[in-house]
Design a protein around this motif. Structure first.
Motif, PDB file in Angstrom:
ATOM      1  N   ARG A  31       0.830  -1.205   0.000  1.00 41.45           N
ATOM      2  CA  ARG A  31       0.000   0.000   0.000  1.00 41.45           C
ATOM      3  C   ARG A  31       0.874   1.269   0.000  1.00 41.45           C
ATOM      4  NH1 ARG A  31      -5.545  -0.667   1.560  1.00 41.45           N
ATOM      5  NH2 ARG A  31      -6.198  -2.664   0.685  1.00 41.45           N
ATOM      6  N   THR A  32       1.822   1.312  -0.924  1.00 35.87           N
ATOM      7  CA  THR A  32       2.684   2.484  -1.072  1.00 35.87           C
ATOM      8  C   THR A  32       1.876   3.626  -1.679  1.00 35.87           C
ATOM      9  OG1 THR A  32       4.591   1.059  -1.443  1.00 35.87           O
ATOM     10  CG2 THR A  32       4.808   3.379  -2.095  1.00 35.87           C
ATOM     11  N   GLU A  33       1.951   4.796  -1.069  1.00 34.22           N
ATOM     12  CA  GLU A  33       1.125   5.906  -1.532  1.00 34.22           C
ATOM     13  C   GLU A  33       1.620   6.450  -2.865  1.00 34.22           C
ATOM     14  OE1 GLU A  33      -1.008  10.028   0.040  1.00 34.22           O
ATOM     15  OE2 GLU A  33       0.450   8.983   1.316  1.00 34.22           O
ATOM     16  N   VAL A  34       0.683   6.750  -3.758  1.00 42.67           N
ATOM     17  CA  VAL A  34       0.969   7.397  -5.035  1.00 42.67           C
ATOM     18  C   VAL A  34       0.606   8.864  -4.883  1.00 42.67           C
ATOM     19  CG1 VAL A  34       0.527   7.419  -7.517  1.00 42.67           C
ATOM     20  CG2 VAL A  34       0.347   5.265  -6.228  1.00 42.67           C
ATOM     21  N   LEU A  35       1.595   9.749  -4.999  1.00 43.50           N
ATOM     22  CA  LEU A  35       1.363  11.172  -4.788  1.00 43.50           C
ATOM     23  C   LEU A  35       0.811  11.801  -6.069  1.00 43.50           C
ATOM     24  CD1 LEU A  35       4.548  12.149  -2.746  1.00 43.50           C
ATOM     25  CD2 LEU A  35       2.239  11.669  -1.892  1.00 43.50           C
ATOM     26  N   LEU A  36      -0.449  12.192  -6.016  1.00 44.18           N
ATOM     27  CA  LEU A  36      -1.113  12.813  -7.152  1.00 44.18           C
ATOM     28  C   LEU A  36      -1.499  14.240  -6.813  1.00 44.18           C
ATOM     29  CD1 LEU A  36      -3.614   9.966  -8.188  1.00 44.18           C
ATOM     30  CD2 LEU A  36      -1.328  10.392  -9.107  1.00 44.18           C
ATOM     31  N   THR A  37      -1.523  15.104  -7.823  1.00 45.88           N
ATOM     32  CA  THR A  37      -2.083  16.441  -7.620  1.00 45.88           C
ATOM     33  C   THR A  37      -3.597  16.306  -7.480  1.00 45.88           C
ATOM     34  OG1 THR A  37      -2.503  16.887  -9.957  1.00 45.88           O
ATOM     35  CG2 THR A  37      -0.294  17.391  -9.121  1.00 45.88           C
ATOM     36  N   SER A  38      -4.260  17.375  -7.024  1.00 45.38           N
ATOM     37  CA  SER A  38      -5.712  17.320  -6.889  1.00 45.38           C
ATOM     38  C   SER A  38      -6.381  17.065  -8.231  1.00 45.38           C
ATOM     39  CB  SER A  38      -6.243  18.610  -6.263  1.00 45.38           C
ATOM     40  OG  SER A  38      -5.946  19.726  -7.074  1.00 45.38           O
ATOM     41  N   ALA A  39      -5.845  17.668  -9.306  1.00 52.91           N
ATOM     42  CA  ALA A  39      -6.432  17.470 -10.629  1.00 52.91           C
ATOM     43  C   ALA A  39      -6.242  16.026 -11.098  1.00 52.91           C
ATOM     44  CB  ALA A  39      -5.809  18.440 -11.628  1.00 52.91           C
ATOM     45  N   GLU A  40      -5.073  15.449 -10.843  1.00 53.24           N
ATOM     46  CA  GLU A  40      -4.818  14.062 -11.233  1.00 53.24           C
ATOM     47  C   GLU A  40      -5.706  13.106 -10.450  1.00 53.24           C
ATOM     48  OE1 GLU A  40      -0.129  15.037 -12.210  1.00 53.24           O
ATOM     49  OE2 GLU A  40      -0.688  14.001 -10.355  1.00 53.24           O
ATOM     50  N   TYR A  41      -5.853  13.380  -9.146  1.00 60.36           N
ATOM     51  CA  TYR A  41      -6.729  12.528  -8.343  1.00 60.36           C
ATOM     52  C   TYR A  41      -8.172  12.613  -8.841  1.00 60.36           C
ATOM     53  CZ  TYR A  41      -9.719  10.716  -4.768  1.00 60.36           C
ATOM     54  OH  TYR A  41     -10.702  10.005  -4.142  1.00 60.36           O
ATOM     55  N   ASP A  42      -8.651  13.815  -9.122  1.00 58.21           N
ATOM     56  CA  ASP A  42     -10.032  13.982  -9.578  1.00 58.21           C
ATOM     57  C   ASP A  42     -10.280  13.231 -10.883  1.00 58.21           C
ATOM     58  OD1 ASP A  42     -10.689  15.557  -7.406  1.00 58.21           O
ATOM     59  OD2 ASP A  42     -10.270  17.433  -8.438  1.00 58.21           O
ATOM     60  N   LEU A  43      -9.288  13.238 -11.755  1.00 60.02           N
ATOM     61  CA  LEU A  43      -9.416  12.509 -13.010  1.00 60.02           C
ATOM     62  C   LEU A  43      -9.504  11.002 -12.733  1.00 60.02           C
ATOM     63  CD1 LEU A  43      -9.472  12.912 -16.083  1.00 60.02           C
ATOM     64  CD2 LEU A  43      -6.984  12.695 -16.070  1.00 60.02           C
ATOM     65  N   LEU A  44      -8.631  10.499 -11.858  1.00 61.20           N
ATOM     66  CA  LEU A  44      -8.682   9.083 -11.500  1.00 61.20           C
ATOM     67  C   LEU A  44     -10.017   8.737 -10.849  1.00 61.20           C
ATOM     68  CD1 LEU A  44      -7.246   6.347 -11.304  1.00 61.20           C
ATOM     69  CD2 LEU A  44      -6.299   7.111  -9.099  1.00 61.20           C
ATOM     70  N   HIS A  45     -10.517   9.629 -10.010  1.00 62.16           N
ATOM     71  CA  HIS A  45     -11.818   9.439  -9.348  1.00 62.16           C
ATOM     72  C   HIS A  45     -12.912   9.230 -10.390  1.00 62.16           C
ATOM     73  CE1 HIS A  45     -15.560  10.555  -7.308  1.00 62.16           C
ATOM     74  NE2 HIS A  45     -14.950  10.381  -6.145  1.00 62.16           N
ATOM     75  N   CYS A  46     -12.891  10.044 -11.443  1.00 59.68           N
ATOM     76  CA  CYS A  46     -13.887   9.898 -12.508  1.00 59.68           C
ATOM     77  C   CYS A  46     -13.838   8.504 -13.123  1.00 59.68           C
ATOM     78  CB  CYS A  46     -13.659  10.947 -13.593  1.00 59.68           C
ATOM     79  SG  CYS A  46     -14.092  12.622 -13.118  1.00 59.68           S
ATOM     80  N   PHE A  47     -12.632   8.005 -13.369  1.00 55.97           N
ATOM     81  CA  PHE A  47     -12.490   6.705 -14.021  1.00 55.97           C
ATOM     82  C   PHE A  47     -12.900   5.555 -13.101  1.00 55.97           C
ATOM     83  CE2 PHE A  47      -9.312   9.011 -16.750  1.00 55.97           C
ATOM     84  CZ  PHE A  47     -10.029   8.888 -17.919  1.00 55.97           C
ATOM     85  N   VAL A  48     -12.467   5.589 -11.835  1.00 59.13           N
ATOM     86  CA  VAL A  48     -12.742   4.434 -10.971  1.00 59.13           C
ATOM     87  C   VAL A  48     -14.198   4.385 -10.537  1.00 59.13           C
ATOM     88  CG1 VAL A  48     -10.361   4.261 -10.154  1.00 59.13           C
ATOM     89  CG2 VAL A  48     -12.030   5.590  -8.818  1.00 59.13           C
ATOM     90  N   THR A  49     -14.902   5.506 -10.560  1.00 57.30           N
ATOM     91  CA  THR A  49     -16.325   5.494 -10.222  1.00 57.30           C
ATOM     92  C   THR A  49     -17.207   5.300 -11.453  1.00 57.30           C
ATOM     93  OG1 THR A  49     -16.359   7.928 -10.275  1.00 57.30           O
ATOM     94  CG2 THR A  49     -16.069   6.857  -8.122  1.00 57.30           C
ATOM     95  N   ARG A  50     -16.591   5.240 -12.635  1.00 55.44           N
ATOM     96  CA  ARG A  50     -17.322   4.990 -13.888  1.00 55.44           C
ATOM     97  C   ARG A  50     -16.510   4.033 -14.767  1.00 55.44           C
ATOM     98  NH1 ARG A  50     -17.418  10.024 -12.218  1.00 55.44           N
ATOM     99  NH2 ARG A  50     -19.398  11.140 -12.037  1.00 55.44           N
ATOM    100  N   PRO A  51     -16.167   2.868 -14.255  1.00 50.10           N
ATOM    101  CA  PRO A  51     -15.303   1.965 -15.023  1.00 50.10           C
ATOM    102  C   PRO A  51     -16.008   1.400 -16.245  1.00 50.10           C
ATOM    103  CG  PRO A  51     -16.175   0.827 -13.106  1.00 50.10           C
ATOM    104  CD  PRO A  51     -16.607   2.269 -12.975  1.00 50.10           C
ATOM    105  N   GLN A  52     -15.218   1.053 -17.228  1.00 43.96           N
ATOM    106  CA  GLN A  52     -15.690   0.387 -18.435  1.00 43.96           C
ATOM    107  C   GLN A  52     -16.762   1.195 -19.173  1.00 43.96           C
ATOM    108  OE1 GLN A  52     -16.337  -3.394 -16.143  1.00 43.96           O
ATOM    109  NE2 GLN A  52     -15.042  -4.297 -17.731  1.00 43.96           N
ATOM    110  N   ARG A  53     -16.639   2.512 -19.068  1.00 48.08           N
ATOM    111  CA  ARG A  53     -17.496   3.430 -19.818  1.00 48.08           C
ATOM    112  C   ARG A  53     -16.600   4.434 -20.530  1.00 48.08           C
ATOM    113  NH1 ARG A  53     -21.313   6.350 -15.647  1.00 48.08           N
ATOM    114  NH2 ARG A  53     -21.471   7.725 -17.465  1.00 48.08           N
ATOM    115  N   VAL A  54     -16.952   4.747 -21.772  1.00 44.91           N
ATOM    116  CA  VAL A  54     -16.208   5.776 -22.483  1.00 44.91           C
ATOM    117  C   VAL A  54     -16.631   7.138 -21.939  1.00 44.91           C
ATOM    118  CG1 VAL A  54     -15.753   6.857 -24.704  1.00 44.91           C
ATOM    119  CG2 VAL A  54     -16.000   4.371 -24.561  1.00 44.91           C
ATOM    120  N   LEU A  55     -15.652   7.913 -21.483  1.00 41.77           N
ATOM    121  CA  LEU A  55     -15.895   9.249 -20.953  1.00 41.77           C
ATOM    122  C   LEU A  55     -15.306  10.262 -21.925  1.00 41.77           C
ATOM    123  CD1 LEU A  55     -14.938   8.610 -17.214  1.00 41.77           C
ATOM    124  CD2 LEU A  55     -17.165   8.318 -18.322  1.00 41.77           C
TER     125      LEU A  55
END
Length: 243
Positions: free
Chosen positions: A158-182
């Protein structure tokens, strides 16, 4: 003194710095003004990190891009850049260095205020509406995303990945909407808000940065962020609750 979020304004023009600090203090922020990279470093070393940094691009000595890059390497606070450069390539360069947003000079202080508030909303609560029944912690491949703590870790350790707020928000979009074209427009709206200048290259840069960070962490998840020609991006893997 206000008990609102703390901002640091890095601006070498004393008049602009003072006027901007006064305006933002009137809007409920605690504001510290500094004139360059050295004074910013002294301030950051002396106390808790600010909630956000407003950083001028054109500074004597170390310029704003260099400051932005090294703060990002250390996982620093979100950054809104002030720049007299208004070409798309300059905006892209600022984003690639790790800025969360940018405002072009000359600017209306109300526009800067809107950008600051939008970034702080993204940091303290993603504006992208996710599934209300979703688990608080999600796993995709070897990546674990703690939605409540806005924390991303990789591997069994569980090594932390340091992301900016914008990078985290982008990842948030993908993991909460997987397997969908955004689409890029959707991602711009969800991660940067209606106040942002919407141009496709912004999202392309942020996806590239996110992939690079995941690669650098040793995660295999970056390969799952697929580009869909003329459509957008997709997280091409299932997401499940993490234990």
């Amino acid at each position: 003194m206000s008990d609102g979020p703390t901002l640091v304004i890095v601006e070498d023009d004393a008049d602009i710095r003072t006027q901007l600090a006064g305006y933002l203090e009137g809007e409920g922020f605690r504001v510290v003004g500094v004139d360059g990279g050295a004074s910013l470093d002294r301030h950051l070393a002396a106390g808790p990190p600010p909630d956000l940094i407003v950083l001028d691009w054109m500074l004597p000595g170390e310029d704003g891009l260099s400051i932005c890059r090294r703060l990002r390497e250390g996982g620093g606070p979100p950054i809104v850049m002030l720049t007299a450069k208004d070409e798309d390539i300059d905006r892209v360069l600022g984003l690639e260095m790790g800025a969360d947003d940018y405002v072009s000079k000359p600017f209306n202080p109300r526009v800067l205020l809107a950008r600051i508030r939008a970034v702080l909303r993204r940091v303290h609560g993603n504006g992208a509406p996710a599934n209300e029944n979703a688990a608080e912690t999600l796993r995709v491949a070897d990546l674990v995303v703690d939605l409540g703590a806005r924390r991303v870790t990789v591997g069994a350790a569980r090594t932390e990945v340091l992301l900016t707020s914008a990078e985290y928000d982008l990842l948030h979009c993908f993991v909460t909407r997987p397997q969908r074209v955004l689409s890029r427009d959707q991602l711009l709206d969800w991660t940067r808000g209606r106040t942002a200048d919407a141009f496709d290259r912004t999202i392309d840069v942020q996806v590239s940065r996110l992939r690079h960070k995941l690669d650098a962490s040793g995660s295999t998840a970056s390969a799952l962020l697929k580009t869909v020609r003329n459509a957008g991006y997709i997280l091409a893997a299932p997401v499940r609750p993490a234990p």
